[in-house]
Write a protein that holds these residues in place. Sequence first.
Motif, short mmCIF file in Angstrom:
data_model
loop_
_atom_site.label_atom_id
_atom_site.label_comp_id
_atom_site.label_asym_id
_atom_site.label_seq_id
_atom_site.Cartn_x
_atom_site.Cartn_y
_atom_site.Cartn_z
N UNK A 96 0.84 -1.21 0.00
CA UNK A 96 0.00 0.00 0.00
C UNK A 96 0.87 1.26 0.00
N UNK A 97 1.93 1.24 0.79
CA UNK A 97 2.83 2.40 0.85
C UNK A 97 3.52 2.62 -0.48
N UNK A 98 4.01 1.55 -1.08
CA UNK A 98 4.71 1.70 -2.36
C UNK A 98 3.75 2.14 -3.47
N UNK A 107 4.25 5.55 -5.61
CA UNK A 107 4.29 5.57 -7.07
C UNK A 107 3.25 6.53 -7.64
N UNK A 108 2.10 6.61 -6.99
CA UNK A 108 1.07 7.54 -7.44
C UNK A 108 1.55 8.99 -7.28
N UNK A 109 2.14 9.30 -6.15
CA UNK A 109 2.68 10.66 -5.94
C UNK A 109 3.76 10.96 -6.98
N UNK A 110 4.60 9.99 -7.26
CA UNK A 110 5.66 10.18 -8.24
C UNK A 110 5.08 10.44 -9.62
N UNK A 111 4.06 9.66 -10.01
CA UNK A 111 3.43 9.84 -11.32
C UNK A 111 2.74 11.20 -11.42
N UNK A 112 2.02 11.59 -10.37
CA UNK A 112 1.21 12.81 -10.42
C UNK A 112 2.01 14.09 -10.21
N UNK A 160 10.25 6.04 1.93
CA UNK A 160 9.28 4.99 2.27
C UNK A 160 8.45 5.38 3.49
N UNK A 161 9.07 6.02 4.48
CA UNK A 161 8.34 6.42 5.68
C UNK A 161 7.19 7.37 5.34
N UNK A 162 7.45 8.32 4.47
CA UNK A 162 6.40 9.24 4.04
C UNK A 162 5.35 8.53 3.19
N UNK A 163 5.77 7.53 2.46
CA UNK A 163 4.83 6.78 1.63
C UNK A 163 3.77 6.08 2.48
N UNK A 164 4.14 5.66 3.69
CA UNK A 164 3.14 5.06 4.58
C UNK A 164 2.08 6.09 4.97
N UNK A 165 2.50 7.31 5.22
CA UNK A 165 1.54 8.37 5.55
C UNK A 165 0.64 8.67 4.35
N UNK A 167 -2.05 6.06 4.20
CA UNK A 167 -3.11 6.30 5.18
C UNK A 167 -4.07 7.37 4.66
N UNK A 168 -3.52 8.43 4.11
CA UNK A 168 -4.36 9.50 3.56
C UNK A 168 -5.27 8.94 2.47
N UNK A 169 -4.71 8.13 1.60
CA UNK A 169 -5.50 7.54 0.52
C UNK A 169 -6.60 6.63 1.08
#
Length: 72
Positions: free
Chosen positions: A11-13, A17-22, A29-34, A37-39
Amino acid sequence: ETKVLAINDDEALEAAMELTRLEGIIPAIESAHALAVLKKEKQTFKPNDIVVLTVSGRGDKDMETYIKYTTQ
C-alpha cells in the motif's frame, strides 16, 4: 480521538508511485506510509477540510526498493 491504522508495504509503495506519477516527487518509504493512510482515509474528510501531510526524507535513497516493486 486517536485512530491507529496499519499500512502494509505494498500500500505504501503504491501510494508513493502515485505521488511520483502525479507530482514528480519520489517520497521516502516512511512518508509513503503516511500517503497510503491518507488515501485509505480520504472518504472520512469533508469537502472543505484542509489536510496537511508532510513528505520528509529522500526517495532516491529507496530506489532499489522502488525498482524491485515496479518490476514484480
